[in-house]
Design a protein around this motif. Structure first.
Motif, short mmCIF file in Angstrom:
data_model
loop_
_atom_site.label_atom_id
_atom_site.label_comp_id
_atom_site.label_asym_id
_atom_site.label_seq_id
_atom_site.Cartn_x
_atom_site.Cartn_y
_atom_site.Cartn_z
N SER A 2 0.83 -1.19 0.00
CA SER A 2 0.00 0.00 0.00
C SER A 2 0.86 1.25 0.00
N PRO A 3 0.46 2.28 -0.78
CA PRO A 3 1.22 3.54 -0.74
C PRO A 3 1.29 4.11 0.66
N ILE A 4 0.24 3.88 1.46
CA ILE A 4 0.25 4.39 2.82
C ILE A 4 1.29 3.67 3.65
N SER A 5 1.35 2.34 3.50
CA SER A 5 2.29 1.56 4.30
C SER A 5 3.73 1.81 3.89
N ARG A 6 3.95 2.42 2.69
CA ARG A 6 5.31 2.75 2.30
C ARG A 6 5.80 4.00 3.01
N ARG A 8 4.60 7.24 2.85
CA ARG A 8 4.56 8.54 2.21
C ARG A 8 3.91 9.55 3.12
N LYS A 9 4.46 10.72 3.19
CA LYS A 9 3.94 11.78 4.04
C LYS A 9 3.26 12.84 3.19
N PRO A 10 2.10 13.32 3.61
CA PRO A 10 1.45 14.37 2.84
C PRO A 10 2.22 15.66 2.93
N LYS A 11 2.20 16.42 1.84
CA LYS A 11 2.86 17.71 1.83
C LYS A 11 1.88 18.78 2.27
N LYS A 12 2.32 19.65 3.17
CA LYS A 12 1.48 20.73 3.63
C LYS A 12 1.65 21.94 2.70
N PRO A 13 0.54 22.54 2.29
CA PRO A 13 0.66 23.75 1.47
C PRO A 13 1.42 24.82 2.23
N LYS A 14 2.24 25.59 1.52
CA LYS A 14 3.02 26.63 2.17
C LYS A 14 2.12 27.79 2.57
N ASN A 15 2.61 28.51 3.59
CA ASN A 15 1.95 29.72 4.06
C ASN A 15 0.49 29.48 4.42
N GLU A 316 -4.93 13.99 3.70
CA GLU A 316 -3.95 14.89 3.11
C GLU A 316 -3.20 14.21 1.96
N MET A 317 -2.91 12.91 2.12
CA MET A 317 -2.25 12.16 1.05
C MET A 317 -3.14 12.09 -0.18
N LEU A 318 -4.45 11.91 0.05
CA LEU A 318 -5.40 11.87 -1.07
C LEU A 318 -5.40 13.20 -1.81
N LEU A 319 -5.47 14.31 -1.07
CA LEU A 319 -5.49 15.62 -1.72
C LEU A 319 -4.21 15.86 -2.51
N GLU A 320 -3.08 15.43 -1.94
CA GLU A 320 -1.82 15.58 -2.66
C GLU A 320 -1.82 14.77 -3.95
N ALA A 321 -2.34 13.54 -3.87
CA ALA A 321 -2.39 12.70 -5.07
C ALA A 321 -3.33 13.28 -6.12
N MET A 322 -4.42 13.91 -5.68
CA MET A 322 -5.38 14.48 -6.61
C MET A 322 -4.79 15.68 -7.35
N ARG A 323 -3.86 16.37 -6.72
CA ARG A 323 -3.23 17.51 -7.39
C ARG A 323 -2.34 17.08 -8.55
N ASP A 324 -1.97 15.79 -8.57
CA ASP A 324 -1.17 15.25 -9.67
C ASP A 324 -1.73 13.88 -10.02
N SER A 325 -3.02 13.86 -10.38
CA SER A 325 -3.73 12.60 -10.58
C SER A 325 -3.24 11.81 -11.79
N ASP A 326 -2.56 12.47 -12.71
CA ASP A 326 -2.08 11.77 -13.91
C ASP A 326 -0.79 11.00 -13.66
N ALA A 327 -0.15 11.26 -12.53
CA ALA A 327 1.10 10.56 -12.24
C ALA A 327 0.81 9.09 -11.96
N GLU A 328 1.57 8.22 -12.57
CA GLU A 328 1.35 6.78 -12.42
C GLU A 328 1.47 6.34 -10.97
N GLU A 329 2.36 6.97 -10.24
CA GLU A 329 2.58 6.58 -8.85
C GLU A 329 1.40 6.89 -7.95
N ASN A 330 0.46 7.74 -8.42
CA ASN A 330 -0.69 8.10 -7.61
C ASN A 330 -1.95 7.29 -7.92
N GLU A 331 -1.91 6.47 -8.93
CA GLU A 331 -3.12 5.72 -9.33
C GLU A 331 -3.60 4.80 -8.22
#
Length: 357
Positions: A2-6, A8-15, A316-331
């Protein structure tokens, strides 16, 4: 894997601010405080004000002694006093949160105002005493030298006729009021704001409910509002202790089907916390209204997290993945966390009320 079990940490939007900037005391008027009012104090024009998507309220009132009147503003952040300020123009006491924000306001009786101020002062004093005891160096480091909040709190206590209080070292999560429940009052309607605590911007709903609803029934209402399984473990934290389905949600918990909402919150500005599985929410009373026949949703913003998201980190991980939904690693991540077809900005009030019905 699972991507979660690997890991991965969600990125926090700046500011990104977790809450709006808070006002700070005007220390230039510290020495003038004791000289502002003399003689018996009359309390009037009491009110509570709060932004709909923030767990921060302002308690405001007019203090009058003889021919002199001033406005007092008490900012309550969470359950404790954060700021106490006086205003030569009493109308300015409720001007702190205005200015482009959606603000809910409700009147308070003088006794309700005194009660809420006293409770918030107690929590502040207890949490400071606890921090001073367990981490004195941290407490001194975190205390601004110019802060005069303890002096202002003492003066406000005297003006309001509140008894002196000896702090007990307790953390913010500790109940500060007696655990004996008050008897149920007359049933009425209540507008409450409920928000999921972690995501920013906030996921919130405004609901109209009855005060004679049990906390167990309120949990079922929240399950419908946020599209969850009502069989989820849950717990309410109130000024009178914790309440859960089996009384085992925390030490000293009681059954949530044996207490009414109107027993643990009675006036605008009162609040409680609610946990469902790993999601934590805050609940704040906005105003009392006529008795409704059934719960309903009046307003809100943003979609509830998909059921596949078990906590704030997963969301937060879901939102990050949705911002780059075309990336294969996020499918795989999008599929695992319910991201396909999910719009985080979508809010369907009619759909929520259909589930409530």
């Amino acid at each position: 894997m699972s991507p979660i079990s690997r890991g991965r940490k969600p990125k926090k939007p700046k500011n990104q601010l977790s809450r709006p900037p808070r006002p700070f005391p005007d220390v230039s008027r510290v020495e003038r405080w004791p000289k502002l009012l003399h003689g018996p104090i009359e309390l009037s024009d009491c009110a509570v004000q709060g932004q709909v998507d923030q767990d921060l309220v302002v308690l405001a009132a007019t203090l009058t002694a003889g021919k002199r009147s001033v406005g007092v503003e008490v900012v309550v952040n969470g359950r404790e006093v954060d700021v106490i300020e006086l205003h030569p123009d009493p109308a300015d006491a409720l001007g702190v949160l205005r200015g482009g924000f959606e603000v809910a306001e409700a009147p308070l009786t003088p006794e309700e105002f005194r009660s809420q101020v006293e409770a918030a002062l107690i929590v502040k004093a207890d949490s400071d005493a606890w921090l001073r005891k367990v981490a004195p160096q941290l407490f001194e480091l975190g205390s601004r030298p110019e802060s005069d909040l303890p002096q202002r709190a003492g003066q406000l206590r005297r003006w309001l006729g509140l008894p002196e209080y000896e702090p007990v070292p307790r953390s913010r999560g500790t109940d500060s009021l007696p655990l004996v429940l008050p008897p149920p009052g007359k049933a009425t309607g209540m507008w409450i704001a409920v928000a999921v605590e972690e995501p920013e911007p906030a996921i919130w709903r405004r609901l109209e409910v009855r005060t004679d609803l049990t906390l167990a029934a309120l949990h079922r209402t929240f399950a419908a509002v946020f599209g969850r399984d009502e069989q989820q473990d849950h717990r309410f934290e109130t000024a009178y202790g914790g309440f859960s389905a089996d009384g085992q949600g925390g030490e000293g918990d009681r059954l949530d089907d044996q207490v009414l909402l109107g027993q643990v919150v009675t006036a605008p500005g009162h609040r409680l916390a609610y946990e469902a599985e790993r999601w934590r929410h805050w609940i704040r009373v906005e105003q009392l209204v006529a008795l409704p026949e059934a719960p309903s949703c009046l307003d809100g913003e943003r979609a509830a997290p998909p059921p596949e998201c078990e906590d704030g980190q997963a969301y937060e991980m879901l939102l990050e993945a949705m911002r780059d939904s075309d990336a294969e690693e996020n499918e795989d991540l999008l599929e695992e966390l319910g991201g396909y077809g999910f719009d985080p900005e979508w809010f369907d009030r009619e759909g929520v009320n259909a589930r409530l019905g």
